[in-house]
Scaffold this active site. Structure first.
Site, short mmCIF file in Angstrom:
data_model
loop_
_atom_site.label_atom_id
_atom_site.label_comp_id
_atom_site.label_asym_id
_atom_site.label_seq_id
_atom_site.Cartn_x
_atom_site.Cartn_y
_atom_site.Cartn_z
CD GLU A 1 -2.89 -6.47 -1.21
OE1 GLU A 1 -2.71 -7.20 -0.21
OE2 GLU A 1 -3.53 -5.39 -0.59
CB CYS B 1 -8.24 0.02 11.24
SG CYS B 1 -6.84 -0.98 11.16
CD GLU C 1 -11.49 1.94 9.56
OE1 GLU C 1 -10.99 1.35 8.52
OE2 GLU C 1 -11.78 0.95 10.42
#
EC number: 2.1.1.-
Length: 367
Positions: free
Chosen positions: A240, A325, A359
């Site tokens: 991340e 998404c 989604e």
């Protein structure tokens, strides 16, 4: 099933699908089936959402009219629509919206140059963020008074400044497959905005993750998927780029008694360089990449999807779990991924009822 009875439905630009929920489901199912028929002709599972009170994060504008103050949403035809409630937000938001507005109206200093309000909720908590076109540090006394009245976490943002009154973090508890998971995250964290659907997403991924060895996860955030999945794998390496998210993820490991995850602050591109041994990273000095035996990779990219270099990288793995998404970028990504993999499982998660948003999640297996 009660349908959307919002009085602003035909004018508000947020809820754009003005049709019964059964028709919304058919519309989204048919869209996905048509666009993905070249990649998957098997079953597509659809996870329904509650049609009201489901959204745990919401932002509203504010309209000033003499001594009055109103919440606003963008109109479907442009401009702004004054509202006093919103049927899709979490019940805690619905309850506190009028309370906050009345308190703001009482104090000229608090409402002056205030242009927006954001609400973030978890199962038991709520955080309010006030957005100012002025230096909020000039009204610290008033903001302290406001927080004492609301008795919730309060943040004032203005011109690069952030003032915190109470707590700026939130605690969440998710219930998945008979087990509870605990999370903490900050106000700027990316969170799934529909708690019910988020629990379904994690459950679905867990149910379709088999023959597990080690897991590699890109775009892990504060560990939303990472923490539950860690109990199925020997070891997990998760990446991340946000330092705040990594710090939250480490705390979430402690909260859930997890000790088999290594988090590292690298972009997907940097991780690829590390795996190809093109570049050494100090952030990886305590991690032996050769010690992992990855059976799965999980990616949850932004709306733009994965670029070609990332796709080429993840194609090296036997099992790919792809959370999307944006179905249109997923479709483009599958054109390359399906040269080496086939779509084994496909699900639709209705995060945003009454909108066109879809989604998806797919599990791909190597030929």
């Amino acid at each position: 099933m009660q349908e959307n009875s919002c009085e602003y439905l035909k004018h508000c630009g947020s809820c754009t699908l003005d049709m019964p929920y059964s028709e919304q489901i058919d519309f989204k199912k048919n869209f996905i089936k048509e666009h993905f028929k070249d990649f998957h002709n098997g079953e597509i599972i659809f996870f329904r959402s509650p049609i009201s009170k489901f959204r745990s994060r919401a932002e509203f504008g504010l309209y000033h009219d003499d001594n009055s103050l109103s919440y606003t949403m963008r109109r479907a035809d442009g401009g702004y629509l004054k509202i006093d409630k919103c049927s899709i937000v979490d019940e805690k938001i619905s309850v506190i919206m009028p309370v906050l507005l009345d308190l703001l109206k009482e104090n000229q200093n608090l409402k002056a140059k205030l242009f927006g309000v954001e609400f973030i909720t978890t199962r038991d908590e709520i955080l309010i963020i006030l957005l100012y076109h002025k230096d909020a540090s000039t009204i610290i006394q008033e903001l302290t008074w406001l927080q004492s009245k609301l008795k919730v976490g309060l943040i004032a943002r203005s011109k690069g400044k952030k003032l915190v009154f109470g707590s700026s973090s939130l605690n969440e508890k998710l219930f998945i497959n008979g087990k509870s998971y605990h999370y903490v995250f900050g106000d700027a964290a990316f969170i799934q905005p529909n708690r019910n659907i988020n629990e379904n997403m994690i459950s679905w991924v867990l149910d379709h993750t088999t023959d597990c060895k080690d897991l590699l996860e890109l775009y892990c955030g504060h560990g939303n998927f990472t923490i539950p999945l860690s109990f199925k794998f020997n070891k997990v390496l998760a990446t991340e780029i946000s330092k705040a998210s990594i710090n939250s993820a480490l705390k979430n490991c402690e909260l859930n008694g997890v000790d088999n995850i290594k988090f590292t602050r690298l972009s997907a591109e940097e991780l690829m360089e590390a795996f190809l041994f093109k570049r050494d990273f100090r952030r990886l000095q305590d991690i032996d990449l050769r010690s992992y035996e990855f059976s799965h990779i999980l990616v949850d990219p932004p709306r733009a999807g994965c670029d070609k270099s990332v796709l080429d990288f993840i194609r090296n793995y036997e099992n790919i779990i792809y959370i999307s998404c944006n179905p249109l970028t997923l479709k483009e990504n599958l054109k390359l991924l399906c040269k080496t993999h086939s779509v084994d499982k496909f699900a639709i998660f209705d995060q945003f009822v009454h909108t066109n948003h879809i989604e998806c999640a797919v599990v791909l297996k190597k030929y």
